[in-house]
Every structure is written in C-alpha cells, then in structure tokens.
Design a protein around this motif. Structure first.
Motif, short mmCIF file in Angstrom:
data_model
loop_
_atom_site.label_atom_id
_atom_site.label_comp_id
_atom_site.label_asym_id
_atom_site.label_seq_id
_atom_site.Cartn_x
_atom_site.Cartn_y
_atom_site.Cartn_z
N ARG A 1 0.83 -1.21 0.00
CA ARG A 1 0.00 0.00 0.00
C ARG A 1 0.86 1.26 0.00
N GLN A 2 1.94 1.25 0.79
CA GLN A 2 2.84 2.40 0.84
C GLN A 2 3.51 2.64 -0.51
N GLU A 3 3.95 1.54 -1.17
CA GLU A 3 4.58 1.67 -2.48
C GLU A 3 3.60 2.19 -3.52
N ILE A 4 2.38 1.65 -3.49
CA ILE A 4 1.35 2.10 -4.44
C ILE A 4 1.02 3.56 -4.20
N GLU A 5 0.95 3.93 -2.92
CA GLU A 5 0.65 5.32 -2.57
C GLU A 5 1.73 6.26 -3.12
N LYS A 6 3.01 5.84 -3.00
CA LYS A 6 4.11 6.64 -3.54
C LYS A 6 3.98 6.76 -5.05
N GLU A 7 3.64 5.63 -5.70
CA GLU A 7 3.52 5.61 -7.16
C GLU A 7 2.38 6.51 -7.62
N ILE A 8 1.27 6.48 -6.88
CA ILE A 8 0.12 7.33 -7.23
C ILE A 8 0.50 8.80 -7.11
N LYS A 9 1.17 9.14 -6.00
CA LYS A 9 1.59 10.54 -5.79
C LYS A 9 2.60 10.97 -6.86
N LYS A 10 3.52 10.04 -7.23
CA LYS A 10 4.51 10.35 -8.26
C LYS A 10 3.81 10.60 -9.60
N ASN A 33 0.58 16.71 -12.96
CA ASN A 33 0.53 18.13 -12.63
C ASN A 33 1.58 18.92 -13.42
N ASN A 34 2.80 18.36 -13.47
CA ASN A 34 3.88 19.04 -14.20
C ASN A 34 3.54 19.15 -15.69
N HIS A 35 2.99 18.06 -16.21
CA HIS A 35 2.62 18.07 -17.64
C HIS A 35 1.49 19.07 -17.90
N LEU A 36 0.51 19.10 -17.02
CA LEU A 36 -0.59 20.05 -17.18
C LEU A 36 -0.10 21.48 -17.01
N ASP A 37 0.85 21.69 -16.10
CA ASP A 37 1.43 23.02 -15.93
C ASP A 37 2.13 23.48 -17.21
N LYS A 38 2.85 22.54 -17.85
CA LYS A 38 3.53 22.87 -19.10
C LYS A 38 2.52 23.17 -20.21
N LEU A 39 1.47 22.33 -20.27
CA LEU A 39 0.43 22.57 -21.28
C LEU A 39 -0.22 23.94 -21.06
N GLN A 40 -0.48 24.25 -19.81
CA GLN A 40 -1.09 25.55 -19.49
C GLN A 40 -0.14 26.70 -19.85
N LYS A 41 1.13 26.53 -19.52
CA LYS A 41 2.12 27.56 -19.83
C LYS A 41 2.21 27.79 -21.33
N ASP A 42 2.26 26.69 -22.11
CA ASP A 42 2.35 26.82 -23.56
C ASP A 42 1.09 27.48 -24.12
N LEU A 43 -0.07 27.08 -23.60
CA LEU A 43 -1.32 27.65 -24.09
C LEU A 43 -1.43 29.13 -23.73
#
Length: 280
Positions: free
Chosen positions: A151-160, A166-176
């Motif tokens: 569960r802890q490993e899955i939780e880390k993977e989900i957060k990652k 989030n980073n990809h959406l931030d880049k898409l937003q920045k480009d747009l």
C-alpha cells in the motif's frame, strides 16, 4: 451431577454449609474435612478416588458437565457399549442394548485411558493442529505486513504519477497561455497599425476639408476649377482606402475564443489513475 460449588455436598443435605477440600470422582461430589475422613473409612467409599478441590476446579468447564451416573435411571455407569460408544447403567443395558454384542465392563474400557493410543493420537493431532495454526497465523501476519508495504509503495507511485500529471498540465497551461498572449499581441499590433493609419487619413481628410474652405474663400474661380482635379484624386484615393477597409475583415467584430482539447475532457470524465487489485 452435583453443582461444583465450594460447599460440601454431604453437609448441604444436612443443611450445613462447609467448604469442600476434596472432590470424589466416584460420588461426583465435594467433601469437607470431616466428611472426607468418614468417606475414606466407609466400606462403600473407601476405594473411591478423590482429588483436591482446587485441582478439580482447574478442569475445563465443558468437561465438568459430564456426569458419571446415568441421568435417566440415576444409577452408576457400569458397562460401555462399543457399538454405540456410550457408557450404560444396568437398566440401560436391559432397555436399549440387549442386542449389542460389543459390551465391556466400564473399568476395562477406561483402563489406562490416559496413556492409551487413542489419547496419544489426540495429543499428537492437537500438536499438529497447533503448529499448523501457528504457521497460518504467521502467514497472515506476514500478509498484513506485505499489504502495508504494498500500500505504501502504491501510494508513492500514485503521488509520483500525480506530480507528473501536474507538471505536464502546468507545461500545457504555460504553452497555451504563451500562445494566448502571442495571438493577442499580434492582433493588437494589427489593430494599432490600422488605428495609426486611420488617424493619419483622418488628419489628411481634415486638412483637405480646410484647404477646400480656404480655396473657396480666397481663390478665384479659375484657381478653384484648376485645383478641383487634384482634390478629386485625393478624395478618390481616400475613399478607395475606406472601401478596402469595409471590404476586408477590419469591420468585422472579432474576439479570442478557446476550444478545450477532447483528451483533457477525457481526463476529467473517463480516465482514472488506475485500479488496485489483489494478486495471488
């Protein structure tokens, strides 16, 4: 069966309350100090086995429920029917076990029962069952630990994954946003250029209007006539400029618009982070 209390069973029959110090397994009753002495001397009971009452109370509660006398006939068990695997009194034999052949004396049936093969097998089976239960319990405890770690490993993977999204959406937003501001700046530049041209043309027309007024007031008719050709050409040029503006896109009302990508809409409606499953 007499209730296993601390009071002497014999004394209770005489309405006297005395604590039991021993338990007679034959009489199935407790005995005080005085009754114990009489019990050990009496012909009918001197051969009975007694145990300390404290030891008797150590027996499991469900084992204390077993009576050593027939509850139906109120007689001591004397015979054991091997066919039905039950102890019997003399009346039980006459009533229910006349046809049974595998009948033995109860004393013979219980002789050395504590060291019998059957008791050894029971004990060995219990040892094996206890080991298996411990093994299963250990396995389940390990599973708890494994589930927690997973569960802890899955939780880390989900957060990652969430951070990556989030980073990809931030880049898409920045480009747009960059595209949005660039388009606005480009259109603003066009409008500003057009406004500058319009302002220049307005000044030219105003100057032309002033010239006409001056000519009409101060020039001779010949001078007015000769200058009209030049004035007509200037007016034609300015009118043609105006017509080109009307025929183009400059007079159409425009604004910025935005159309969301369908893939982004799918993220908000149909796409999930994933699915958690139990793997064997």
């Amino acid at each position: 069966m007499t209730t296993a209390t601390k009071s002497c069973g014999v004394c209770e029959l005489r309405h006297i309350t005395k604590p039991s110090i021993v338990w007679c397994t034959e009489c199935d009753d407790g005995l005080c100090t005085e009754c114990k002495e009489h019990h050990s001397l009496a012909m009918s009971s001197r051969s009975h086995s007694v145990i300390a009452f404290t030891d008797y109370r150590k027996l499991p509660a469900d084992k204390l429920k077993f009576t050593q006398s027939c509850t139906k006939h109120d007689k001591k068990y004397q015979i054991y029917c091997q066919k039905h695997e039950i102890p019997c009194c003399s009346k039980c034999i006459m009533e229910s076990h006349k046809g049974c052949r595998d009948i033995v004396e109860l004393d013979d049936a219980i002789h050395n029962v504590k060291t019998s093969n059957a008791m050894c097998e029971i004990e060995e089976t219990l040892v094996e069952v206890a080991k298996n239960l411990q093994k299963i319990r250990k396995l389940q405890q390990e599973k708890l630990t494994t589930f927690k770690e997973s569960r802890q490993e899955i939780e880390k993977e989900i957060k990652k994954t969430r951070i990556k999204i989030n980073n990809h959406l931030d880049k898409l937003q920045k480009d747009l946003m960059k595209q949005l501001y660039a388009i606005e700046e480009k259109e603003n530049s066009k409008i500003c250029q057009l406004l500058s041209s319009l302002e220049k043309k307005e000044k030219e027309i105003a100057e032309c209007q002033r010239n006409i007024i001056d000519i009409k007031q101060h020039a001779t008719d010949l001078q007015v006539f000769l200058s009209m050709k030049k004035i007509e050409e200037d007016v034609y040029t300015k009118n043609k400029f105006l017509q080109s503006l009307e025929e183009g896109k400059n007079f159409k009302q425009t604004s910025l618009s935005y159309k969301i990508n369908t893939s982004i809409q799918n993220i908000m409606s149909n796409i999930s982070f994933g699915e958690v499953q139990i793997e064997a």
